[in-house]
Write a protein that holds these residues in place. Structure first.
Motif, PDB file in Angstrom:
ATOM      1  N   GLU A 272      43.352  25.107  23.341  1.00  0.00           N
ATOM      2  CA  GLU A 272      42.654  26.215  23.976  1.00  0.00           C
ATOM      3  C   GLU A 272      42.328  25.824  25.414  1.00  0.00           C
ATOM      4  OE1 GLU A 272      38.492  28.650  23.522  1.00  0.00           O
ATOM      5  OE2 GLU A 272      39.505  27.984  21.703  1.00  0.00           O
ATOM      6  N   SER A 273      42.703  26.672  26.347  1.00  0.00           N
ATOM      7  CA  SER A 273      42.511  26.376  27.764  1.00  0.00           C
ATOM      8  C   SER A 273      42.192  27.648  28.521  1.00  0.00           C
ATOM      9  CB  SER A 273      43.783  25.758  28.364  1.00  0.00           C
ATOM     10  OG  SER A 273      44.097  24.550  27.738  1.00  0.00           O
ATOM     11  N   GLN A 274      41.434  27.493  29.570  1.00  0.00           N
ATOM     12  CA  GLN A 274      41.138  28.609  30.464  1.00  0.00           C
ATOM     13  C   GLN A 274      42.131  28.594  31.619  1.00  0.00           C
ATOM     14  OE1 GLN A 274      38.697  30.985  29.949  1.00  0.00           O
ATOM     15  NE2 GLN A 274      38.547  29.979  27.962  1.00  0.00           N
ATOM     16  N   LEU A 275      42.613  29.766  31.970  1.00  0.00           N
ATOM     17  CA  LEU A 275      43.523  29.917  33.096  1.00  0.00           C
ATOM     18  C   LEU A 275      42.855  30.800  34.144  1.00  0.00           C
ATOM     19  CD1 LEU A 275      46.793  30.674  31.107  1.00  0.00           C
ATOM     20  CD2 LEU A 275      45.879  28.459  31.752  1.00  0.00           C
ATOM     21  N   ARG A 276      43.225  30.582  35.393  1.00  0.00           N
ATOM     22  CA  ARG A 276      42.689  31.401  36.482  1.00  0.00           C
ATOM     23  C   ARG A 276      43.844  32.186  37.094  1.00  0.00           C
ATOM     24  NH1 ARG A 276      42.554  30.451  41.817  1.00  0.00           N
ATOM     25  NH2 ARG A 276      43.001  28.236  41.543  1.00  0.00           N
ATOM     26  N   LEU A 277      43.728  33.518  37.048  1.00  0.00           N
ATOM     27  CA  LEU A 277      44.772  34.367  37.610  1.00  0.00           C
ATOM     28  C   LEU A 277      44.798  34.213  39.125  1.00  0.00           C
ATOM     29  CD1 LEU A 277      46.931  36.561  37.013  1.00  0.00           C
ATOM     30  CD2 LEU A 277      45.133  38.257  37.416  1.00  0.00           C
ATOM     31  N   ILE A 278      45.947  33.827  39.654  1.00  0.00           N
ATOM     32  CA  ILE A 278      46.134  33.680  41.101  1.00  0.00           C
ATOM     33  C   ILE A 278      46.695  34.972  41.684  1.00  0.00           C
ATOM     34  CG2 ILE A 278      47.402  32.452  42.908  1.00  0.00           C
ATOM     35  CD1 ILE A 278      47.587  30.074  40.985  1.00  0.00           C
ATOM     36  N   GLU A 279      47.638  35.556  40.941  1.00  0.00           N
ATOM     37  CA  GLU A 279      48.344  36.715  41.481  1.00  0.00           C
ATOM     38  C   GLU A 279      49.003  37.475  40.333  1.00  0.00           C
ATOM     39  OE1 GLU A 279      51.686  37.382  44.979  1.00  0.00           O
ATOM     40  OE2 GLU A 279      51.728  35.499  43.868  1.00  0.00           O
ATOM     41  N   SER A 280      49.125  38.771  40.508  1.00  0.00           N
ATOM     42  CA  SER A 280      49.915  39.579  39.582  1.00  0.00           C
ATOM     43  C   SER A 280      50.697  40.595  40.400  1.00  0.00           C
ATOM     44  CB  SER A 280      49.030  40.282  38.552  1.00  0.00           C
ATOM     45  OG  SER A 280      48.172  41.198  39.172  1.00  0.00           O
ATOM     46  N   LYS A 281      51.899  40.878  39.938  1.00  0.00           N
ATOM     47  CA  LYS A 281      52.766  41.851  40.616  1.00  0.00           C
ATOM     48  C   LYS A 281      53.477  42.681  39.561  1.00  0.00           C
ATOM     49  CE  LYS A 281      54.241  38.895  44.475  1.00  0.00           C
ATOM     50  NZ  LYS A 281      55.406  38.234  45.072  1.00  0.00           N
ATOM     51  N   LYS A 282      53.755  43.904  39.905  1.00  0.00           N
ATOM     52  CA  LYS A 282      54.617  44.700  39.039  1.00  0.00           C
ATOM     53  C   LYS A 282      55.847  45.083  39.850  1.00  0.00           C
ATOM     54  CE  LYS A 282      52.434  49.138  40.000  1.00  0.00           C
ATOM     55  NZ  LYS A 282      51.872  50.348  39.453  1.00  0.00           N
ATOM     56  N   TYR A 283      56.953  45.180  39.158  1.00  0.00           N
ATOM     57  CA  TYR A 283      58.229  45.481  39.789  1.00  0.00           C
ATOM     58  C   TYR A 283      58.751  46.818  39.269  1.00  0.00           C
ATOM     59  CZ  TYR A 283      58.191  40.586  41.239  1.00  0.00           C
ATOM     60  OH  TYR A 283      57.850  39.381  41.795  1.00  0.00           O
ATOM     61  N   THR A 284      59.619  47.437  40.032  1.00  0.00           N
ATOM     62  CA  THR A 284      60.176  48.743  39.654  1.00  0.00           C
ATOM     63  C   THR A 284      61.008  48.652  38.375  1.00  0.00           C
ATOM     64  OG1 THR A 284      62.092  48.362  41.088  1.00  0.00           O
ATOM     65  CG2 THR A 284      60.237  49.614  42.024  1.00  0.00           C
ATOM     66  N   THR A 285      61.405  47.459  37.991  1.00  0.00           N
ATOM     67  CA  THR A 285      62.196  47.254  36.779  1.00  0.00           C
ATOM     68  C   THR A 285      61.336  47.257  35.521  1.00  0.00           C
ATOM     69  OG1 THR A 285      61.944  44.884  37.062  1.00  0.00           O
ATOM     70  CG2 THR A 285      63.943  45.887  37.977  1.00  0.00           C
ATOM     71  N   GLY A 286      60.016  47.317  35.693  1.00  0.00           N
ATOM     72  CA  GLY A 286      59.100  47.238  34.565  1.00  0.00           C
ATOM     73  C   GLY A 286      58.632  45.823  34.279  1.00  0.00           C
ATOM     74  N   VAL A 287      59.133  44.867  35.033  1.00  0.00           N
ATOM     75  CA  VAL A 287      58.731  43.475  34.887  1.00  0.00           C
ATOM     76  C   VAL A 287      57.367  43.275  35.531  1.00  0.00           C
ATOM     77  CG1 VAL A 287      59.283  41.087  35.579  1.00  0.00           C
ATOM     78  CG2 VAL A 287      61.108  42.632  34.815  1.00  0.00           C
ATOM     79  N   VAL A 288      56.528  42.470  34.889  1.00  0.00           N
ATOM     80  CA  VAL A 288      55.221  42.117  35.431  1.00  0.00           C
ATOM     81  C   VAL A 288      55.183  40.605  35.615  1.00  0.00           C
ATOM     82  CG1 VAL A 288      52.725  42.087  35.030  1.00  0.00           C
ATOM     83  CG2 VAL A 288      54.083  44.084  34.334  1.00  0.00           C
ATOM     84  N   GLU A 289      54.806  40.175  36.816  1.00  0.00           N
ATOM     85  CA  GLU A 289      54.679  38.746  37.110  1.00  0.00           C
ATOM     86  C   GLU A 289      53.203  38.368  37.066  1.00  0.00           C
ATOM     87  OE1 GLU A 289      55.257  35.678  40.878  1.00  0.00           O
ATOM     88  OE2 GLU A 289      56.206  37.658  40.951  1.00  0.00           O
ATOM     89  N   LEU A 290      52.908  37.318  36.337  1.00  0.00           N
ATOM     90  CA  LEU A 290      51.553  36.779  36.237  1.00  0.00           C
ATOM     91  C   LEU A 290      51.582  35.328  36.682  1.00  0.00           C
ATOM     92  CD1 LEU A 290      50.739  38.204  32.703  1.00  0.00           C
ATOM     93  CD2 LEU A 290      49.993  39.116  34.906  1.00  0.00           C
ATOM     94  N   ARG A 291      50.741  34.994  37.625  1.00  0.00           N
ATOM     95  CA  ARG A 291      50.690  33.620  38.132  1.00  0.00           C
ATOM     96  C   ARG A 291      49.303  33.051  37.883  1.00  0.00           C
ATOM     97  NH1 ARG A 291      51.551  32.624  44.238  1.00  0.00           N
ATOM     98  NH2 ARG A 291      51.033  30.427  44.184  1.00  0.00           N
ATOM     99  N   TYR A 292      49.250  31.947  37.134  1.00  0.00           N
ATOM    100  CA  TYR A 292      47.988  31.336  36.742  1.00  0.00           C
ATOM    101  C   TYR A 292      47.904  29.891  37.202  1.00  0.00           C
ATOM    102  CZ  TYR A 292      47.371  35.159  33.371  1.00  0.00           C
ATOM    103  OH  TYR A 292      47.218  36.367  32.770  1.00  0.00           O
ATOM    104  N   ALA A 293      46.699  29.488  37.568  1.00  0.00           N
ATOM    105  CA  ALA A 293      46.383  28.070  37.737  1.00  0.00           C
ATOM    106  C   ALA A 293      45.691  27.642  36.467  1.00  0.00           C
ATOM    107  CB  ALA A 293      45.480  27.858  38.944  1.00  0.00           C
ATOM    108  N   ILE A 294      45.887  26.408  36.097  1.00  0.00           N
ATOM    109  CA  ILE A 294      45.203  25.875  34.924  1.00  0.00           C
ATOM    110  C   ILE A 294      43.808  25.461  35.371  1.00  0.00           C
ATOM    111  CG2 ILE A 294      45.284  24.230  33.024  1.00  0.00           C
ATOM    112  CD1 ILE A 294      47.729  26.137  33.195  1.00  0.00           C
ATOM    113  N   ALA A 295      42.793  26.049  34.752  1.00  0.00           N
ATOM    114  CA  ALA A 295      41.406  25.782  35.166  1.00  0.00           C
ATOM    115  C   ALA A 295      40.971  24.401  34.745  1.00  0.00           C
ATOM    116  CB  ALA A 295      40.477  26.833  34.567  1.00  0.00           C
TER     117      ALA A 295
END
Length: 176
Positions: free
Chosen positions: A153-176
């Motif tokens: 079990e770990s906490q992550l910190r969201l750095i960035e999120s993006k959505k693309y026209t293809t329906g893809v979602v990018e999630l970028r996390y740092a490990i807290a």
């Protein structure tokens, strides 16, 4: 210190490949604009890759030239005495110690390509610094999970999120 970055695509239900390791389902996502999801920019930031043996074998089964030959590449395996190639060095023991030393060396960041077993091993050892996941708009009924076995079990910190026209979602996390 160099960072280890897990840069990977997964299905909406958390699968990085089908049960047999196949990832051709990624090609089924319509991408008429040929979006590379930042891959070329990311690739310039790394000089080393780490992948598990199953992932390596899957790549080699495609019948193509090894795609990361311009990088230093390590394949983690339990099988001893594998012969290194011009493209990869096989690491069969002391994986965590090896990664710890690798992070201390001079150089660019390190790309953890996967798969699920090595993702979990390095995640549980707190060796992964950043996770960049591309959630693909597809569900795979049976496959290899992003983390095989049980991650801690770990906490992550969201750095960035993006959505693309293809329906893809990018999630970028740092490990807290």
């Amino acid at each position: 210190m160099r960072k280890i970055k897990l840069y990977i695509a997964m299905s909406l239900n958390g699968k990085i490949a089908k049960k047999d390791g196949d990832v051709h389902w990624l090609e089924s996502i319509p991408n008429p604009d040929k979006i590379d999801y930042g891959y070329q920019d990311f690739y310039k930031t790394i000089d080393t890759t780490i992948q598990g043996r199953n992932t390596y074998d899957q790549i080699m089964s495609w019948g193509i030239d090894f795609p990361y030959s311009d990088k230093k590449n390590y394949v983690f395996t339990r099988q001893k005495r594998l012969v290194n190639t011009q493209d990869v060095e096989f690491i069969s023991e002391y994986h965590i110690d090896f990664v710890s030393q690798l992070k201390q060396q001079e150089g660019k960041d390190i790309w953890l390509i996967g798969g699920g077993q090595i993702n979990t091993i390095l995640f549980n050892a707190k060796m992964i610094d950043e996770i960049r996941i591309f959630v693909m708009p597809v569900v795979i009924p049976d496959g290899i999970s992003l983390f095989e076995s049980i991650p801690i079990e770990s906490q992550l910190r969201l750095i960035e999120s993006k959505k693309y026209t293809t329906g893809v979602v990018e999630l970028r996390y740092a490990i807290a």
